[in-house]
Design a protein around this motif. Structure first.
Motif, PDB file in Angstrom:
ATOM      1  N   MET A  70      18.037 -31.978 -71.956  1.00  0.00           N
ATOM      2  CA  MET A  70      16.836 -31.286 -71.510  1.00  0.00           C
ATOM      3  C   MET A  70      17.193 -30.118 -70.586  1.00  0.00           C
ATOM      4  N   ALA A  71      18.061 -30.377 -69.607  1.00  0.00           N
ATOM      5  CA  ALA A  71      18.436 -29.342 -68.640  1.00  0.00           C
ATOM      6  C   ALA A  71      19.172 -28.186 -69.310  1.00  0.00           C
ATOM      7  N   SER A  72      20.055 -28.486 -70.242  1.00  0.00           N
ATOM      8  CA  SER A  72      20.798 -27.424 -70.934  1.00  0.00           C
ATOM      9  C   SER A  72      19.859 -26.572 -71.786  1.00  0.00           C
ATOM     10  N   THR A  73      18.905 -27.222 -72.452  1.00  0.00           N
ATOM     11  CA  THR A  73      17.935 -26.491 -73.273  1.00  0.00           C
ATOM     12  C   THR A  73      17.085 -25.574 -72.403  1.00  0.00           C
ATOM     13  N   TYR A  74      16.624 -26.085 -71.275  1.00  0.00           N
ATOM     14  CA  TYR A  74      15.777 -25.291 -70.390  1.00  0.00           C
ATOM     15  C   TYR A  74      16.560 -24.146 -69.744  1.00  0.00           C
ATOM     16  N   THR A  75      17.805 -24.401 -69.386  1.00  0.00           N
ATOM     17  CA  THR A  75      18.619 -23.350 -68.771  1.00  0.00           C
ATOM     18  C   THR A  75      18.808 -22.183 -69.733  1.00  0.00           C
ATOM     19  N   ALA A  76      19.114 -22.489 -70.988  1.00  0.00           N
ATOM     20  CA  ALA A  76      19.306 -21.435 -71.986  1.00  0.00           C
ATOM     21  C   ALA A  76      18.023 -20.634 -72.186  1.00  0.00           C
ATOM     22  N   ALA A  77      16.892 -21.325 -72.268  1.00  0.00           N
ATOM     23  CA  ALA A  77      15.611 -20.634 -72.449  1.00  0.00           C
ATOM     24  C   ALA A  77      15.261 -19.795 -71.228  1.00  0.00           C
ATOM     25  N   MET A  78      15.569 -20.312 -70.062  1.00  0.00           N
ATOM     26  CA  MET A  78      15.310 -19.603 -68.810  1.00  0.00           C
ATOM     27  C   MET A  78      16.086 -18.290 -68.765  1.00  0.00           C
ATOM     28  N   GLN A  79      17.347 -18.336 -69.165  1.00  0.00           N
ATOM     29  CA  GLN A  79      18.182 -17.137 -69.107  1.00  0.00           C
ATOM     30  C   GLN A  79      17.829 -16.133 -70.199  1.00  0.00           C
ATOM     31  N   ARG A  80      17.219 -16.595 -71.288  1.00  0.00           N
ATOM     32  CA  ARG A  80      16.720 -15.640 -72.279  1.00  0.00           C
ATOM     33  C   ARG A  80      15.555 -14.839 -71.715  1.00  0.00           C
ATOM     34  N   THR A  81      14.746 -15.486 -70.898  1.00  0.00           N
ATOM     35  CA  THR A  81      13.582 -14.823 -70.315  1.00  0.00           C
ATOM     36  C   THR A  81      13.954 -14.042 -69.063  1.00  0.00           C
ATOM     37  N   GLN A  82      14.778 -14.631 -68.209  1.00  0.00           N
ATOM     38  CA  GLN A  82      15.250 -13.987 -66.979  1.00  0.00           C
ATOM     39  C   GLN A  82      16.778 -14.029 -67.006  1.00  0.00           C
ATOM     40  N   PRO A  83      17.418 -12.986 -67.524  1.00  0.00           N
ATOM     41  CA  PRO A  83      18.867 -13.034 -67.743  1.00  0.00           C
ATOM     42  C   PRO A  83      19.712 -13.151 -66.479  1.00  0.00           C
ATOM     43  N   ALA A  84      19.201 -12.679 -65.342  1.00  0.00           N
ATOM     44  CA  ALA A  84      20.018 -12.683 -64.128  1.00  0.00           C
ATOM     45  C   ALA A  84      19.191 -13.129 -62.932  1.00  0.00           C
ATOM     46  N   PRO A  96      10.615 -23.769 -75.134  1.00  0.00           N
ATOM     47  CA  PRO A  96      10.061 -24.515 -74.003  1.00  0.00           C
ATOM     48  C   PRO A  96       9.328 -23.669 -72.972  1.00  0.00           C
ATOM     49  N   VAL A  97       9.453 -22.342 -73.033  1.00  0.00           N
ATOM     50  CA  VAL A  97       8.910 -21.493 -71.969  1.00  0.00           C
ATOM     51  C   VAL A  97       7.417 -21.250 -72.175  1.00  0.00           C
ATOM     52  N   VAL A  98       6.639 -21.580 -71.154  1.00  0.00           N
ATOM     53  CA  VAL A  98       5.197 -21.318 -71.159  1.00  0.00           C
ATOM     54  C   VAL A  98       4.892 -20.361 -70.012  1.00  0.00           C
ATOM     55  N   PRO A  99       4.425 -19.147 -70.303  1.00  0.00           N
ATOM     56  CA  PRO A  99       4.109 -18.195 -69.233  1.00  0.00           C
ATOM     57  C   PRO A  99       2.751 -18.518 -68.604  1.00  0.00           C
ATOM     58  N   LEU A 100       2.752 -18.827 -67.325  1.00  0.00           N
ATOM     59  CA  LEU A 100       1.509 -19.125 -66.619  1.00  0.00           C
ATOM     60  C   LEU A 100       0.960 -17.906 -65.891  1.00  0.00           C
ATOM     61  N   GLN A 101       1.847 -17.000 -65.499  1.00  0.00           N
ATOM     62  CA  GLN A 101       1.456 -15.791 -64.778  1.00  0.00           C
ATOM     63  C   GLN A 101       2.575 -14.781 -65.005  1.00  0.00           C
ATOM     64  N   LEU A 102       2.242 -13.606 -65.530  1.00  0.00           N
ATOM     65  CA  LEU A 102       3.276 -12.685 -66.001  1.00  0.00           C
ATOM     66  C   LEU A 102       3.503 -11.474 -65.110  1.00  0.00           C
ATOM     67  N   THR A 103       2.647 -11.234 -64.134  1.00  0.00           N
ATOM     68  CA  THR A 103       2.757 -10.004 -63.360  1.00  0.00           C
ATOM     69  C   THR A 103       3.272 -10.268 -61.954  1.00  0.00           C
ATOM     70  N   GLY A 104       3.725  -9.200 -61.321  1.00  0.00           N
ATOM     71  CA  GLY A 104       4.176  -9.269 -59.940  1.00  0.00           C
ATOM     72  C   GLY A 104       5.621  -8.849 -59.797  1.00  0.00           C
ATOM     73  N   PRO A 105       5.963  -8.196 -58.674  1.00  0.00           N
ATOM     74  CA  PRO A 105       7.307  -7.659 -58.481  1.00  0.00           C
ATOM     75  C   PRO A 105       8.333  -8.659 -57.952  1.00  0.00           C
ATOM     76  N   LYS A 106       7.891  -9.812 -57.489  1.00  0.00           N
ATOM     77  CA  LYS A 106       8.814 -10.748 -56.857  1.00  0.00           C
ATOM     78  C   LYS A 106       9.552 -11.602 -57.891  1.00  0.00           C
ATOM     79  N   THR A 107      10.546 -12.324 -57.404  1.00  0.00           N
ATOM     80  CA  THR A 107      11.355 -13.196 -58.253  1.00  0.00           C
ATOM     81  C   THR A 107      10.481 -14.225 -58.964  1.00  0.00           C
ATOM     82  N   PRO A 108      10.659 -14.413 -60.265  1.00  0.00           N
ATOM     83  CA  PRO A 108       9.867 -15.428 -60.981  1.00  0.00           C
ATOM     84  C   PRO A 108      10.107 -16.827 -60.417  1.00  0.00           C
ATOM     85  N   LEU A 109       9.077 -17.654 -60.483  1.00  0.00           N
ATOM     86  CA  LEU A 109       9.189 -19.056 -60.100  1.00  0.00           C
ATOM     87  C   LEU A 109       9.085 -19.898 -61.358  1.00  0.00           C
TER      88      LEU A 109
END
Length: 519
Positions: free
Chosen positions: A302-316, A243-256
């Motif tokens: 839907m929420a559980s699927t997205y949460t798991a995918a989110m944590q694979r990309t941003q673990p913490a 489900p993860v689509v990267p729209l913008q990959l750079t920058g030092p701040k917390t991902p949105l």
């Protein structure tokens, strides 16, 4: 380009947006925008000059600053500036009132007095991009790169890497629809938006195309016979839903992280993502948007699927997420799951979406969902949407499609590359979301952040009164966070708050709120 009477207004707006963005390479209060008519042009464009805070030999900072300025300025004016030019401090003589003269810089630029500065700047950028560019490795990659750059008009294929994220190049949502059609016409292979979003780079598109060419016979009308297919990219044979689509990959701040509305449309966030040079931006693609995928059966799934995918990309954490429209409820459910796992959610945003969505969409028929999609896709006007909803509520699908396509704006249908089958499929996704929403009741609460609500004018199918919308519907968020809610009034209407007209104002408010929340 805008009329001369508004040139100063938009110049001030661009300058304000650039100052608020706090681009690392800009010296505060030393950025100026002035009008410029390129030779042979029918309309005026504009230029941006600034005092750089980086060293003249820091080519990486020079490129990053230029790209950030182009992206943010184009949100205001809807085209990139004709020139972005860093200048030495000696050029920036302020008046006794602390102002810089637009007329002065325009005279310097158009007289050729800044030509040597411009040539040195553009030469440095070109050399840096060439040194870090990954060139096409096959005729297919070269062809795709040429197609993409043709959509960008001013983009030079020789300066774009095949690994560059397409969203960062400034493609609009309409451009993405057009690219899929270009790929189909050129290679004779059906290409969907989800295909494009799996890996939105030239190299990724080439791999996806290679896998599709193994599965499909070329169309008799395809031009692909004229393209050497060897050596070909390694096929991308991924079938797992991601489900993860990267729209913008750079920058030092917390991902949105951004959650889609009922249609599952990710491209609606393309304009917003362009405003952020300083943080990664990710969006979720709903399962079922790609034909053949099963739809989600519940908001919880839907929420559980997205949460798991989110944590694979941003673990913490800390985490920052927001949902648009009905996606706000999914964002809330994701935030609860993250907190239950011991993670910190520092920002939870609701982009004009209430938590209790069942009363609003839970009883929508398929044909009512079709009419709503027609409005959100700007095929019909909102008053026409309001009129057609009851008329087509119980109509047969084919009749409803006939009515909507007959009344749809032909130019918009063409721009979106919509046909009967595609419109029907998008409606299937939306109706599936509505069924899931009908079973959903918001419960529990989040603890780490207030719910930041970004309010605009509501849908006429709900109410004509923004105050009623905020208090009766959006106000339900107060009970779902232990820190309450904060309402941020924004310009626009529910269906177009992320569109070109209003997105710059929204991103300024969003940027301020993210900073206040410490992300």
């Amino acid at each position: 380009m805008r009329a001369r009477g508004t040139l100063t207004i938009f110049a001030v707006e661009v300058e304000h947006s650039l100052e608020q963005a706090r681009i690392p390479g800009l010296t505060p209060s030393f950025t100026l925008v002035f009008a410029h008519r390129p030779p042979g042009a029918l309309t005026e464009s504009y230029c941006v000059v600034y005092l750089p805070s980086y060293s003249p030999d820091d080519a990486a900072a020079r490129v990053a600053t230029t790209e950030a300025i182009e992206r943010i300025a184009s949100l205001v004016v809807h085209i990139k500036p004709a020139a972005v030019l860093p200048l030495p401090r000696s050029y920036f003589e302020k008046t006794s009132l602390g102002k810089l003269s637009r007329a002065h810089f325009r005279r310097l630029f158009e007289s050729g007095a800044l030509d040597s500065e411009r040539e040195a700047h553009e030469s440095s950028i070109h050399a840096h991009r060439q040194a870090h560019r990954q060139a096409p490795s096959s005729p297919i990659e070269q062809t795709i790169l040429t197609l993409i750059c043709a959509r960008l008009h001013a983009a030079d294929p020789d300066s774009v890497s095949v690994t560059t994220n397409l969203f960062s190049l400034g493609l609009s949502s309409l451009d993405f629809y057009t690219v899929t059609q270009d790929l189909h016409q050129t290679f004779g292979v059906v290409f969907t938006l989800p295909d494009l979003l799996m890996d939105p780079t030239v190299a990724g598109l080439a791999r996806r195309l290679a896998s599709k060419q193994h599965q499909q016979q070329p169309s008799p009308n395809s031009h692909s016979h004229s393209l050497p297919l060897s050596p070909s990219p390694k096929p991308d044979n991924r079938t797992d839903y991601d489900p993860v689509v990267p729209l913008q990959l750079t920058g030092p701040k917390t991902p949105l992280w951004l959650v889609h509305p009922a249609s599952g449309n990710v491209l609606i966030f393309a304009n917003l993502a362009r405003a952020f040079h300083d943080r990664p931006i990710y969006a979720f693609r709903s399962r079922g948007v790609q034909p053949g995928e099963p739809l989600f059966t519940s908001i919880a799934e839907m929420a559980s699927t997205y949460t798991a995918a989110m944590q694979r990309t941003q673990p913490a954490g800390p985490y920052a997420l927001a949902g648009y429209s009905l996606g706000s409820s999914i964002a809330f459910e994701i935030a609860k799951r993250l907190e239950s796992a011991g993670q910190e959610v520092r920002f939870l945003g609701a982009l004009d979406g209430p938590p209790d969505i069942a009363p609003l969409v839970g009883q929508l028929t398929w044909t009512e969902a079709l009419v709503m999609i027609a409005y959100f896709y700007e095929l019909i006007s909102e008053p026409r949407c309001v009129a057609l909803m009851p008329q087509l509520r119980d109509a047969e699908r084919e009749r409803a499609l006939d009515v909507v396509l007959r009344e749809a704006d032909p130019s918009r249908v063409k721009a979106l590359r919509l046909d009967r089958a595609e419109l029907s499929h998008v409606t299937d996704v939306t109706a599936g979301f509505s069924r899931a929403a009908g079973q959903y009741t918001p419960a529990g609460s989040v603890a780490g952040a207030p719910v930041d609500v970004f309010a605009v004018d509501p849908l006429l199918t709900v109410t004509e009164d923004r105050a009623v919308w905020v208090e009766r519907y959006l106000g339900q968020w107060r009970a779902l966070s232990r820190r309450g809610m904060a309402v941020h009034q924004c310009e626009g209407r529910h269906a177009d708050m992320l569109g070109a007209r209003y997105v710059n104002g929204l991103q300024l408010v969003l940027r301020r709120v993210l900073e206040e929340r410490g992300v």
